[in-house]
Write an enzyme that holds these catalytic residues in place. Structure first.
Site, mmCIF file in Angstrom:
data_model
loop_
_atom_site.group_PDB
_atom_site.id
_atom_site.type_symbol
_atom_site.label_atom_id
_atom_site.label_comp_id
_atom_site.label_asym_id
_atom_site.label_seq_id
_atom_site.Cartn_x
_atom_site.Cartn_y
_atom_site.Cartn_z
ATOM 1 N N LYS A 56 -12.813 -8.166 -3.290
ATOM 2 C CA LYS A 56 -11.362 -8.139 -3.467
ATOM 3 C C LYS A 56 -11.005 -8.830 -4.785
ATOM 4 O O LYS A 56 -11.836 -9.002 -5.664
ATOM 5 C CB LYS A 56 -10.684 -8.811 -2.266
ATOM 6 C CG LYS A 56 -10.789 -8.006 -0.970
ATOM 7 C CD LYS A 56 -9.985 -6.724 -1.090
ATOM 8 C CE LYS A 56 -9.793 -6.003 0.198
ATOM 9 N NZ LYS A 56 -8.887 -4.845 0.057
ATOM 10 N N ARG A 110 -13.426 -13.480 -1.746
ATOM 11 C CA ARG A 110 -12.605 -14.164 -0.744
ATOM 12 C C ARG A 110 -13.402 -14.866 0.350
ATOM 13 O O ARG A 110 -12.946 -15.874 0.896
ATOM 14 C CB ARG A 110 -11.596 -13.185 -0.128
ATOM 15 C CG ARG A 110 -10.444 -12.882 -1.066
ATOM 16 C CD ARG A 110 -9.368 -12.057 -0.404
ATOM 17 N NE ARG A 110 -8.323 -11.720 -1.379
ATOM 18 C CZ ARG A 110 -7.549 -10.664 -1.287
ATOM 19 N NH1 ARG A 110 -7.687 -9.830 -0.273
ATOM 20 N NH2 ARG A 110 -6.623 -10.424 -2.202
ATOM 21 N N SER A 168 -13.394 1.971 2.516
ATOM 22 C CA SER A 168 -12.449 1.687 1.431
ATOM 23 C C SER A 168 -11.375 2.771 1.388
ATOM 24 O O SER A 168 -11.648 3.918 1.017
ATOM 25 C CB SER A 168 -13.177 1.632 0.082
ATOM 26 O OG SER A 168 -12.237 1.627 -0.979
ATOM 27 N N ASP A 187 -7.479 -7.835 4.625
ATOM 28 C CA ASP A 187 -6.623 -8.660 3.775
ATOM 29 C C ASP A 187 -6.122 -9.915 4.478
ATOM 30 O O ASP A 187 -5.458 -10.749 3.855
ATOM 31 C CB ASP A 187 -5.417 -7.841 3.283
ATOM 32 C CG ASP A 187 -5.796 -6.859 2.185
ATOM 33 O OD1 ASP A 187 -6.789 -7.112 1.483
ATOM 34 O OD2 ASP A 187 -5.104 -5.833 2.041
ATOM 35 N N ARG A 226 -14.121 -5.873 -10.746
ATOM 36 C CA ARG A 226 -14.350 -5.090 -9.537
ATOM 37 C C ARG A 226 -15.085 -3.785 -9.845
ATOM 38 O O ARG A 226 -15.062 -3.295 -10.972
ATOM 39 C CB ARG A 226 -13.022 -4.845 -8.819
ATOM 40 C CG ARG A 226 -12.433 -6.155 -8.310
ATOM 41 C CD ARG A 226 -11.043 -6.008 -7.763
ATOM 42 N NE ARG A 226 -11.029 -5.318 -6.479
ATOM 43 C CZ ARG A 226 -9.930 -5.110 -5.765
ATOM 44 N NH1 ARG A 226 -8.760 -5.522 -6.208
ATOM 45 N NH2 ARG A 226 -9.997 -4.471 -4.612
ATOM 46 N N ARG A 238 -3.623 -13.948 -2.355
ATOM 47 C CA ARG A 238 -3.865 -14.314 -0.958
ATOM 48 C C ARG A 238 -4.521 -15.694 -0.846
ATOM 49 O O ARG A 238 -4.313 -16.403 0.143
ATOM 50 C CB ARG A 238 -4.683 -13.234 -0.251
ATOM 51 C CG ARG A 238 -3.948 -11.893 -0.249
ATOM 52 C CD ARG A 238 -4.404 -10.932 0.799
ATOM 53 N NE ARG A 238 -3.867 -9.609 0.517
ATOM 54 C CZ ARG A 238 -2.623 -9.220 0.789
ATOM 55 N NH1 ARG A 238 -1.779 -10.051 1.370
ATOM 56 N NH2 ARG A 238 -2.223 -7.988 0.484
ATOM 57 N N SER A 271 0.828 -1.213 0.000
ATOM 58 C CA SER A 271 0.000 0.000 0.000
ATOM 59 C C SER A 271 0.858 1.257 0.000
ATOM 60 O O SER A 271 0.600 2.214 -0.745
ATOM 61 C CB SER A 271 -0.917 0.019 1.230
ATOM 62 O OG SER A 271 -1.863 -1.015 1.164
#
Length: 441
Positions: A349, A353, A170, A322, A125, A399, A25
């Site tokens: 995401k 997820r 967000s 995350d 997304r 992930r 990030s």
């Protein structure tokens, strides 16, 4: 050479000190803000993952010189109005929602239409989250299905300040509007649900005209137009989201402990630490310091004798968004039933997820009850896997891949995990560090 990994054996005990690459990030934010600074910015430990490399390529397309030598990246900033906008410009955000959304905020003064594209996962997304508020500045957008990438944006030379209420927590959407506010006349005001605040801290460190009032559930942010940004000399701290996989591996292994050095422990990012402490895990932060606004520390974790179940408070969700996939693995070995709720963001995401976390647990033989935004996990401290499990077709979500590796090493069984190059998105050295721990004597 097959693009998959096969794991057939649980990891043995380990006691190790490790270094994790730079925070993703922060790396992307440093790249984007340095590109519009005046002068040469330098960074050490910049994460050289696909997301960050895509960010460097994006600013190069906008006329910014980038030089990477050994472990130092130099960006020759062109100033707040210095991008070289060209006709038919295409920015490829690849898999990075952070890049795609944040750069949209910086590009709001483009005199020519710019097309932003992404890979299969990013193209699914929701980009209305940024197009809707950014359009209030005076920018026009065209999106596929009025929602998805590719999008085409046409900027304005008369950018008016806006008021924006970010309700979902967000950081990407909030940051996109903050960066847009740097170019708009007057004062842009944002009321934002709590989320990671790296953009605000970096702008505050740079002494830019940003004001933040922290309320209980929201932050009130004011940002004014700027004419000049000074260069940023930065040592990027390690990424807690990457470190989370090794925290989880230690918790799920017997008689093991680990120290992860120089990690960003920003209060908006350490939800996993708060959650695991509630589950009885000993986690210590030491060598604490503040570096250019960001809190940094070494993290010590030791395998617990037992793991307690948790009814996880929703207020911890945004700080662990995350990390929930590995938190679910830990809950699978807890004593009792764990419950996690209000997880809508988890399905927005790189892959859905919550669905993938549920699928992995089911494949492991864990009893679960799910709704569209919650999961109840019936823990089993004696859980052992003695079958073949195949993980594939998961939109190459990095992930999901790394969580599957941790599950294989923690619970046993024979795991065939496809698309091992998914780690290139955020953590290219993940498997190398795994090998270091596996080879511990």
């Amino acid at each position: 050479m097959p693009n998959k990994i096969i794991l057939k054996k649980k990891i043995s005990r380990f006691n190790k000190k490790i270094f994790i690459p730079g925070d993703k990030s922060i790396s992307i934010r440093w790249v984007l803000i340095s590109s519009i600074a005046d002068g040469v910015s330098k960074a050490k430990n910049l994460l050289m993952s696909e997301d960050v490399l895509a960010s460097l390529e994006a600013i190069r397309k906008l006329g910014v010189r980038v030089v990477v030598k050994k472990d130092i990246c130099k960006i020759y900033g062109v100033g707040i109005k210095g991008y070289k906008y060209k006709k038919n410009l295409v920015i490829n955000a690849k898999n990075s929602g952070t890049l795609g959304r944040l750069i949209s905020g910086i590009l709001i003064d483009t005199p020519f239409p710019i097309k932003i594209i992404g890979d299969e996962s990013l193209s699914k997304r929701d980009f209305r989250r940024v197009s809707k508020p950014l359009s209030k500045f005076g920018v026009s957008f065209k999106l596929r299905n009025k929602c998805n990438l590719p999008l085409i944006m046409s900027g304005s030379q008369k950018l008016k300040p806006i008021k924006f209420f970010e309700k979902k927590g967000s950081a990407q959407c909030k940051s996109s509007v903050i960066l847009g506010g740097l170019k708009a006349d007057g004062k842009t005001i944002i009321k934002a649900k709590k989320s990671r605040n790296h953009t605000e801290l970096l702008l505050k460190y740079l002494k830019l005209p940003i004001k933040i009032k922290e309320k209980k559930n929201f932050d009130l942010i004011e940002i004014k137009k700027v004419n000049k940004i000074k260069p940023i000399i930065y040592q990027v701290p390690s990424d807690i989201s990457s470190g989370a996989f090794f925290i989880a591996l230690t918790v799920l292994s017997k008689n093991s402990q680990i120290i992860i050095k120089n990690v960003n422990v920003n209060s908006t990012r350490i939800g996993i630490i708060s959650i695991l402490r509630k589950m009885g895990v000993k986690i210590l932060l030491f060598n604490k310091k503040i570096y250019k606004g960001e809190p940094i520390a070494d993290i010590f974790v030791r395998s617990p004798k037992k793991i307690k179940s948790i009814n996880c408070p929703s207020k911890l969700n945004s700080g662990a968004i995350d990390e929930f996939l590995v938190i679910f693995l830990i809950a699978a070995k807890a004593e009792g039933i764990s419950f996690f709720k209000n997880l809508d963001e988890l399905n927005k995401k790189e892959s859905p997820r919550l669905k993938w976390g549920s699928k992995i647990l089911k494949l492991m033989g864990v009893k679960i009850i799910t709704t569209k935004n919650s999961i109840k996990i019936f823990g089993n401290p004696q859980l052992e896997i003695n079958k073949k499990i195949v993980i594939e077709k998961y939109l190459k979500d990095h992930r999901v891949f790394m969580t599957s590796v941790i599950a294989a090493l923690s619970f046993g069984g024979e795991w065939h995990i496809h698309d091992k190059d998914a780690v290139q998105t955020s953590f290219p050295s993940f498997l190398k560090i795994i090998d270091i721990l596996k080879n511990e004597k």
